[in-house]
Design an enzyme around this catalytic site. Structure first.
Site, PDB file in Angstrom:
ATOM      1  N   THR A  75      78.332 -13.637 -12.486  1.00 17.17           N
ATOM      2  CA  THR A  75      79.724 -13.658 -12.019  1.00 17.17           C
ATOM      3  C   THR A  75      79.816 -14.475 -10.729  1.00 17.17           C
ATOM      4  O   THR A  75      80.703 -15.325 -10.575  1.00 17.17           O
ATOM      5  CB  THR A  75      80.256 -12.231 -11.816  1.00 17.17           C
ATOM      6  OG1 THR A  75      80.365 -11.606 -13.103  1.00 17.17           O
ATOM      7  CG2 THR A  75      81.618 -12.233 -11.151  1.00 17.17           C
ATOM      8  N   ASN A 154      79.475 -14.291 -25.630  1.00 14.27           N
ATOM      9  CA  ASN A 154      78.906 -12.952 -25.471  1.00 14.27           C
ATOM     10  C   ASN A 154      79.317 -11.976 -26.561  1.00 14.27           C
ATOM     11  O   ASN A 154      78.616 -11.018 -26.827  1.00 14.27           O
ATOM     12  CB  ASN A 154      79.284 -12.388 -24.098  1.00 14.27           C
ATOM     13  CG  ASN A 154      80.759 -12.536 -23.804  1.00 14.27           C
ATOM     14  OD1 ASN A 154      81.350 -13.605 -23.980  1.00 14.27           O
ATOM     15  ND2 ASN A 154      81.389 -11.468 -23.379  1.00 14.27           N
ATOM     16  N   GLN A 182      74.189 -15.961 -22.039  1.00 17.06           N
ATOM     17  CA  GLN A 182      73.724 -15.406 -23.315  1.00 17.06           C
ATOM     18  C   GLN A 182      72.711 -16.306 -24.002  1.00 17.06           C
ATOM     19  O   GLN A 182      72.108 -15.910 -25.003  1.00 17.06           O
ATOM     20  CB  GLN A 182      74.922 -15.163 -24.251  1.00 17.06           C
ATOM     21  CG  GLN A 182      75.957 -14.198 -23.720  1.00 17.06           C
ATOM     22  CD  GLN A 182      75.495 -12.748 -23.775  1.00 17.06           C
ATOM     23  OE1 GLN A 182      74.541 -12.381 -24.465  1.00 17.06           O
ATOM     24  NE2 GLN A 182      76.178 -11.888 -23.028  1.00 17.06           N
ATOM     25  N   ALA A 203      69.705 -12.579 -14.590  1.00 12.67           N
ATOM     26  CA  ALA A 203      68.396 -11.989 -14.889  1.00 12.67           C
ATOM     27  C   ALA A 203      68.491 -10.844 -15.889  1.00 12.67           C
ATOM     28  O   ALA A 203      67.657 -10.723 -16.781  1.00 12.67           O
ATOM     29  CB  ALA A 203      67.752 -11.490 -13.592  1.00 12.67           C
ATOM     30  N   HIS A 204      69.541 -10.013 -15.759  1.00 15.58           N
ATOM     31  CA  HIS A 204      69.527  -8.781 -16.555  1.00 15.58           C
ATOM     32  C   HIS A 204      69.881  -8.995 -18.017  1.00 15.58           C
ATOM     33  O   HIS A 204      69.836  -8.061 -18.814  1.00 15.58           O
ATOM     34  CB  HIS A 204      70.435  -7.715 -15.923  1.00 15.58           C
ATOM     35  CG  HIS A 204      71.891  -7.900 -16.176  1.00 15.58           C
ATOM     36  ND1 HIS A 204      72.561  -7.234 -17.172  1.00 15.58           N
ATOM     37  CD2 HIS A 204      72.803  -8.692 -15.563  1.00 15.58           C
ATOM     38  CE1 HIS A 204      73.834  -7.591 -17.148  1.00 15.58           C
ATOM     39  NE2 HIS A 204      74.007  -8.468 -16.191  1.00 15.58           N
ATOM     40  N   CYS A 328      90.366   0.769 -27.229  1.00 17.51           N
ATOM     41  CA  CYS A 328      91.309   1.880 -27.264  1.00 17.51           C
ATOM     42  C   CYS A 328      91.297   2.650 -25.951  1.00 17.51           C
ATOM     43  O   CYS A 328      92.249   3.331 -25.614  1.00 17.51           O
ATOM     44  CB  CYS A 328      90.948   2.790 -28.425  1.00 17.51           C
ATOM     45  SG  CYS A 328      92.173   4.027 -28.786  1.00 17.51           S
TER      46      CYS A 328
END
Lengths: 404, 137
Positions: A75, A154, A182, A203-204, A328
């Site tokens: 981000t 993604n 991704q 990294a994650h 939802c």
């Protein structure tokens, strides 16, 4: 016996590879120094770890180490790339081209710049999730300074024609930024061959730790500059101030190295498992794979099961962690904007499930997922008035549904 | 967000799933919601000559809370007169199932489905439709 719940949400985040954890541990205590402390061994040890990680990350994407700027994650990288380019090059023009299926970190950054005077074109994708290159070409103006198009999506995993996109972008003398979160570590990504000027990674999403990522900023042909969005000590060649997250960066480096070494084998294994999953789930009546099935990352399958609602379905798949295109829980009740961009009707978007396989997914888990999903879909269709109407041959579009 | 035990119970073992013959004079059918909103409930009641609901069935396309709300509604309807049934309030459902705020719309839909089924029955049997509160959504 497999251990439940099984994790099939690897597009959201991946578990830390134990080898990554091991590489990180010394940097929490023994080598705790500030990488910017140039005058003692504590600083040197930290700096050495960071330098090595920079090389590992650079190698994975075909860059050089000086082109890697460490950040807190994708981000931040997206923000730095887009805002940084806009600020640096706004004398040249104010037009940015992006896609409607981008991650919110890109879309919301573009929206922010619109308030500051940027013109942004949000291109629609085709039904298979890919951008039409003619439409891209037509979107350029003499003011275009940046094209921001993701490498792989993604939600549906489709891989955009990156080489073609960068060639068109450069023909129009603009810069090409790609959010490759991704894709990096999953499929070969090479900034030279792909013609990428800026690239965001995290990294994650590749078995590294959370809270760390990188932005690749090209140094040659052309030399790209971005205006810093974080001011301070002038770290990261002035582009991103702030004490470096040394353990995180070391972990990112190790994660990149493992991906570099194992990606070829891993992607084959995952593609085979993904195909098995899809093959067995599309045997169910009225189930559809979303997105282009040829150009995509190997570990993601997005499937709509018509006449059942995604969130209800996920509840029935209680021993599995997956993700749904239905939202939802949000106040808006709006289903996935990515699936809607493919032209999926709202009801089909509500009926979709994303399966994200990963390094630690086993064949037994995929078999379990197949069985469990089929059971859940059948259970919910038993409960579904829409399924009953479909079976009776009633055209659902002919019914006047109440607005709500 | 975790679901309450009662939601999980109704979801896993839904009561009164099924279909009544909507052509029958004694059956009222309510079909509410819309597929594009991710919720559709169909609730049916069978009413005897004393205006007592003798049977209730549902089918729901929606999340776990929507399924549980309609399942619970069918349980509550059985044995009630259609006038008593009209007093079922969506907040009763919210309370019974411990629905979180983001799921209140599921209970509203269930209340709408009850009223809509009763109205269908009333109109079929020569009674006036009762005034429905306008959409809460």
């Amino acid at each position: 016996m497999i251990k439940t719940p099984i994790y099939l949400d690897n597009n959201a985040t991946t578990p830390l590879d134990p080898r990554v954890l091991e590489a990180m541990l010394p940097y929490f205590n023994e080598k705790f120094g500030n990488a910017a402390s140039r005058n003692h061994p504590f600083g040197w040890a930290a700096e050495e770890g960071v330098d090595y990680a920079r090389e590992q990350v650079a190698k994975l994407i075909g860059a050089t180490d000086k082109e890697i700027i460490f950040t807190s994650g994708a981000t931040e990288s997206d923000n730095l790339a887009i805002k940084g380019v806009y600020e640096m090059y706004k004398e040249k023009g104010n037009h940015i081209i992006t896609l409607t299926t981008e991650h919110k970190a890109v879309l919301d950054t573009c929206k922010h710049l619109e308030k500051l005077g940027a013109q942004v074109t949000y291109l629609d994708v085709e039904q298979d999730g890919l951008v039409d290159l003619n439409k891209l070409e037509a979107a350029f103006t003499d003011q275009t300074i940046l094209v921001a198009i993701m490498y792989a999506n993604n939600e549906i995993g489709v891989v955009q024609p990156i080489k073609e996109i960068s060639a068109i972008t450069h023909k129009h003398r603009a810069l090409f930024f790609t959010d490759a979160v991704q894709a990096v570590g999953k499929i070969p990504v090479n900034v030279i061959e792909d013609g990428i000027d800026l690239l965001a990674l995290s990294a994650h999403k590749m078995y590294g730790p959370k809270g760390v990522g990188a932005l690749y900023v090209r140094r040659k042909n052309p030399r790209v500059k971005v205006t810093a969005q974080m001011d301070g000590g002038g770290h990261e060649r002035g582009m991103r101030s702030g004490t470096l997250n040394v353990p995180g960066i070391v972990g990112l480096g190790k994660a990149a190295e493992i991906c570099y070494n194992e990606m070829a084998e891993e992607s084959k294994r995952l593609a085979a498992l993904r195909d098995k999953l899809e093959r067995n789930l599309t045997v169910l009546e009225e189930s559809y794979v979303n997105g282009n099935v040829e150009h995509r990352i190997p570990h993601t399958a997005n499937i709509s099961f018509k006449y059942v609602e995604g969130e209800g379905l996920m509840m029935a798949m209680k021993d599995m962690a997956v993700s749904s295109g239905s939202a939802c829980t949000s106040a808006s009740l709006e289903p996935s904007y990515v699936l809607k961009s493919l032209g999926l009707s709202d009801d089909l978007a509500h009926s979709s499930i994303r399966f994200g396989l990963g390094r630690f997914t086993t064949e037994e888990e995929v078999d379990f997922a197949i069985e469990n999903t089929i059971k859940a879909v059948n259970h919910l269709r038993e409960l579904s008035p829409l399924w009953e109407m479909f079976k009776e041959g009633i055209d659902l579009d002919s019914i006047e549904w109440a607005e709500h | 967000m975790a679901y309450s035990d009662k939601v999980i119970d109704h979801y896993s073992n839904p009561r009164n799933v099924g279909t009544l013959d909507k052509a029958k004079q004694s059956v009222g059918t309510g079909l509410v919601g819309a597929p594009e909103c991710g919720d559709v409930m169909r609730l049916q009641i069978e009413v005897d000559e004393n205006q007592v609901i003798t049977d209730a069935k549902f089918k729901t396309f929606g999340c776990g809370s929507a399924i549980a709300s309609s399942s619970l509604a069918t349980e509550w309807l059985k044995g009630k007169t259609i006038d008593d049934a009209l007093t079922i309030d969506n907040m009763d459902i919210v309370e019974e199932l411990a629905l979180p705020p983001v799921k209140i719309h599921c209970s509203v839909l269930a209340e709408d489905a009850i009223k809509s089924a009763i109205n269908d029955y009333r109109v079929k049997n020569g009674m006036e439709a009762i005034e429905l509160e306008k959409s809460h959504h």
